[in-house]
Design an enzyme around this catalytic site. Structure first.
Site, PDB file in Angstrom:
ATOM      1  N   ASN A 172     -12.990  -3.198   2.257  1.00  0.00           N
ATOM      2  CA  ASN A 172     -13.905  -2.064   2.367  1.00  0.00           C
ATOM      3  C   ASN A 172     -14.820  -2.055   1.147  1.00  0.00           C
ATOM      4  O   ASN A 172     -14.356  -2.261   0.021  1.00  0.00           O
ATOM      5  CB  ASN A 172     -13.117  -0.750   2.436  1.00  0.00           C
ATOM      6  CG  ASN A 172     -12.286  -0.652   3.705  1.00  0.00           C
ATOM      7  OD1 ASN A 172     -12.715  -1.099   4.764  1.00  0.00           O
ATOM      8  ND2 ASN A 172     -11.103  -0.082   3.603  1.00  0.00           N
ATOM      9  N   HIS A 210      -7.101  -5.841   1.983  1.00  0.00           N
ATOM     10  CA  HIS A 210      -5.975  -5.299   2.735  1.00  0.00           C
ATOM     11  C   HIS A 210      -5.441  -6.408   3.640  1.00  0.00           C
ATOM     12  O   HIS A 210      -6.216  -7.055   4.366  1.00  0.00           O
ATOM     13  CB  HIS A 210      -6.421  -4.159   3.661  1.00  0.00           C
ATOM     14  CG  HIS A 210      -6.925  -2.930   2.972  1.00  0.00           C
ATOM     15  ND1 HIS A 210      -6.178  -1.777   2.842  1.00  0.00           N
ATOM     16  CD2 HIS A 210      -8.124  -2.652   2.390  1.00  0.00           C
ATOM     17  CE1 HIS A 210      -6.891  -0.845   2.220  1.00  0.00           C
ATOM     18  NE2 HIS A 210      -8.087  -1.351   1.937  1.00  0.00           N
ATOM     19  N   ASP A 239       0.844  -1.190   0.000  1.00  0.00           N
ATOM     20  CA  ASP A 239       0.000   0.000   0.000  1.00  0.00           C
ATOM     21  C   ASP A 239       0.890   1.254   0.000  1.00  0.00           C
ATOM     22  O   ASP A 239       1.919   1.312   0.671  1.00  0.00           O
ATOM     23  CB  ASP A 239      -0.911   0.000   1.239  1.00  0.00           C
ATOM     24  CG  ASP A 239      -2.068   0.967   1.094  1.00  0.00           C
ATOM     25  OD1 ASP A 239      -3.214   0.501   0.986  1.00  0.00           O
ATOM     26  OD2 ASP A 239      -1.823   2.201   1.099  1.00  0.00           O
ATOM     27  N   GLY A 242     -15.859   2.767   3.433  1.00  0.00           N
ATOM     28  CA  GLY A 242     -14.537   3.380   3.335  1.00  0.00           C
ATOM     29  C   GLY A 242     -13.768   2.997   2.084  1.00  0.00           C
ATOM     30  O   GLY A 242     -12.550   3.188   2.023  1.00  0.00           O
ATOM     31  N   GLN A 243     -14.462   2.476   1.075  1.00  0.00           N
ATOM     32  CA  GLN A 243     -13.771   2.097  -0.163  1.00  0.00           C
ATOM     33  C   GLN A 243     -13.450   3.340  -0.978  1.00  0.00           C
ATOM     34  O   GLN A 243     -14.349   4.111  -1.318  1.00  0.00           O
ATOM     35  CB  GLN A 243     -14.636   1.131  -0.987  1.00  0.00           C
ATOM     36  CG  GLN A 243     -13.929   0.638  -2.243  1.00  0.00           C
ATOM     37  CD  GLN A 243     -14.754  -0.393  -3.022  1.00  0.00           C
ATOM     38  OE1 GLN A 243     -15.919  -0.627  -2.725  1.00  0.00           O
ATOM     39  NE2 GLN A 243     -14.131  -0.996  -4.015  1.00  0.00           N
ATOM     40  N   HIS A 247     -10.332  -5.104  -3.570  1.00  0.00           N
ATOM     41  CA  HIS A 247      -9.007  -5.358  -3.006  1.00  0.00           C
ATOM     42  C   HIS A 247      -9.128  -5.799  -1.567  1.00  0.00           C
ATOM     43  O   HIS A 247     -10.035  -5.393  -0.842  1.00  0.00           O
ATOM     44  CB  HIS A 247      -8.102  -4.124  -3.122  1.00  0.00           C
ATOM     45  CG  HIS A 247      -8.717  -2.864  -2.599  1.00  0.00           C
ATOM     46  ND1 HIS A 247      -9.651  -2.132  -3.310  1.00  0.00           N
ATOM     47  CD2 HIS A 247      -8.551  -2.207  -1.421  1.00  0.00           C
ATOM     48  CE1 HIS A 247     -10.012  -1.081  -2.605  1.00  0.00           C
ATOM     49  NE2 HIS A 247      -9.366  -1.111  -1.441  1.00  0.00           N
TER      50      HIS A 247
HETATM   51  P1  5GP Z   1      -9.736   1.457   0.243  1.00  0.00           P
HETATM   52  O1  5GP Z   1      -9.885   2.700   1.059  1.00  0.00           O
HETATM   53  O2  5GP Z   1     -10.385   1.592  -1.111  1.00  0.00           O
HETATM   54  O3  5GP Z   1     -10.150   0.216   0.961  1.00  0.00           O
HETATM   55  O4  5GP Z   1      -8.178   1.268   0.026  1.00  0.00           O
HETATM   56  C1  5GP Z   1      -7.475   1.803  -1.034  1.00  0.00           C
HETATM   57  C2  5GP Z   1      -6.017   1.714  -0.661  1.00  0.00           C
HETATM   58  O5  5GP Z   1      -5.265   1.874  -1.837  1.00  0.00           O
HETATM   59  C3  5GP Z   1      -5.552   2.787   0.335  1.00  0.00           C
HETATM   60  O6  5GP Z   1      -4.994   2.164   1.470  1.00  0.00           O
HETATM   61  C4  5GP Z   1      -4.519   3.575  -0.463  1.00  0.00           C
HETATM   62  O7  5GP Z   1      -3.422   3.981   0.329  1.00  0.00           O
HETATM   63  C5  5GP Z   1      -4.111   2.610  -1.543  1.00  0.00           C
HETATM   64  N1  5GP Z   1      -3.710   3.217  -2.787  1.00  0.00           N
HETATM   65  C6  5GP Z   1      -4.399   4.172  -3.484  1.00  0.00           C
HETATM   66  N2  5GP Z   1      -3.751   4.477  -4.609  1.00  0.00           N
HETATM   67  C7  5GP Z   1      -2.641   3.678  -4.639  1.00  0.00           C
HETATM   68  C8  5GP Z   1      -1.574   3.544  -5.577  1.00  0.00           C
HETATM   69  O8  5GP Z   1      -1.507   4.200  -6.619  1.00  0.00           O
HETATM   70  N3  5GP Z   1      -0.610   2.641  -5.273  1.00  0.00           N
HETATM   71  C9  5GP Z   1      -0.651   1.876  -4.136  1.00  0.00           C
HETATM   72  N4  5GP Z   1       0.351   1.009  -3.929  1.00  0.00           N
HETATM   73  N5  5GP Z   1      -1.644   1.982  -3.234  1.00  0.00           N
HETATM   74  C10 5GP Z   1      -2.623   2.886  -3.484  1.00  0.00           C
END
Ligand code: 5GP
Ligand code: ZN
Length: 115
Positions: free
Chosen positions: A88, A103, A30, A94-95, A101
């Site tokens: 999420n 985590h 991440d 919180g997505q 994906h």
């Molecule tokens: P969500 O909030 O959708 O569950 O998680 C998205 C995750 O993707 C966040 O933890 C954020 O830091 C990560 N993220 C967003 N853009 C990028 C990216 O361009 N590269 C990487 N490695 N992680 C990303």
């Protein structure tokens, strides 16, 4: 999907620290880690969220959960102390990236309930 950041990571259009790859799944660190270990595992296929899956996605999703995540947890040495796996979904979930994906978060004690 052309405007999806995780599709661009899958196609290597944008760089990421990739820690696992096979025919159907990719795992990478991440960008903003919330713990010493914070890896994202994605299906290579663009699936918007957990509620946008189809029966043909079952094999890939179970493969990620049964094979990939435990293997990564072993690799990052977080099996003994434990870790958290989070999906999420949607705005209140919180997505922030609309590509399914998982985590994988570990290396510190977690709190419950999540914020
Ligand atoms: P969500 O909030 O959708 O569950 O998680 C998205 C995750 O993707 C966040 O933890 C954020 O830091 C990560 N993220 C967003 N853009 C990028 C990216 O361009 N590269 C990487 N490695 N992680 C990303
Ligand atoms: Zn995508």
């Amino acid at each position: 999907m052309s405007d999806c950041v995780f599709c661009k990571i899958v196609s290597k259009e944008i760089p990421a620290s990739i820690v696992y790859e096979d025919d159907v799944a990719l795992a990478f660190k991440d960008l903003e880690p919330q713990a010493p270990v914070h890896v994202l595992i994605v299906p290579k296929k663009h699936i918007k969220s957990l509620t946008d899956t189809t029966p043909e996605d079952k094999e890939t999703i179970s493969h990620i959960m049964v094979d990939v995540i435990p293997e990564l947890a072993k690799e990052f040495k977080i099996v003994d102390n434990g870790f958290r796996t989070v999906i999420n979904t949607g705005v209140e979930g919180g997505q922030t990236v609309a590509h399914l994906h998982f985590h994988l978060i570990g290396g510190r004690s977690m709190q419950w309930p999540p914020g």
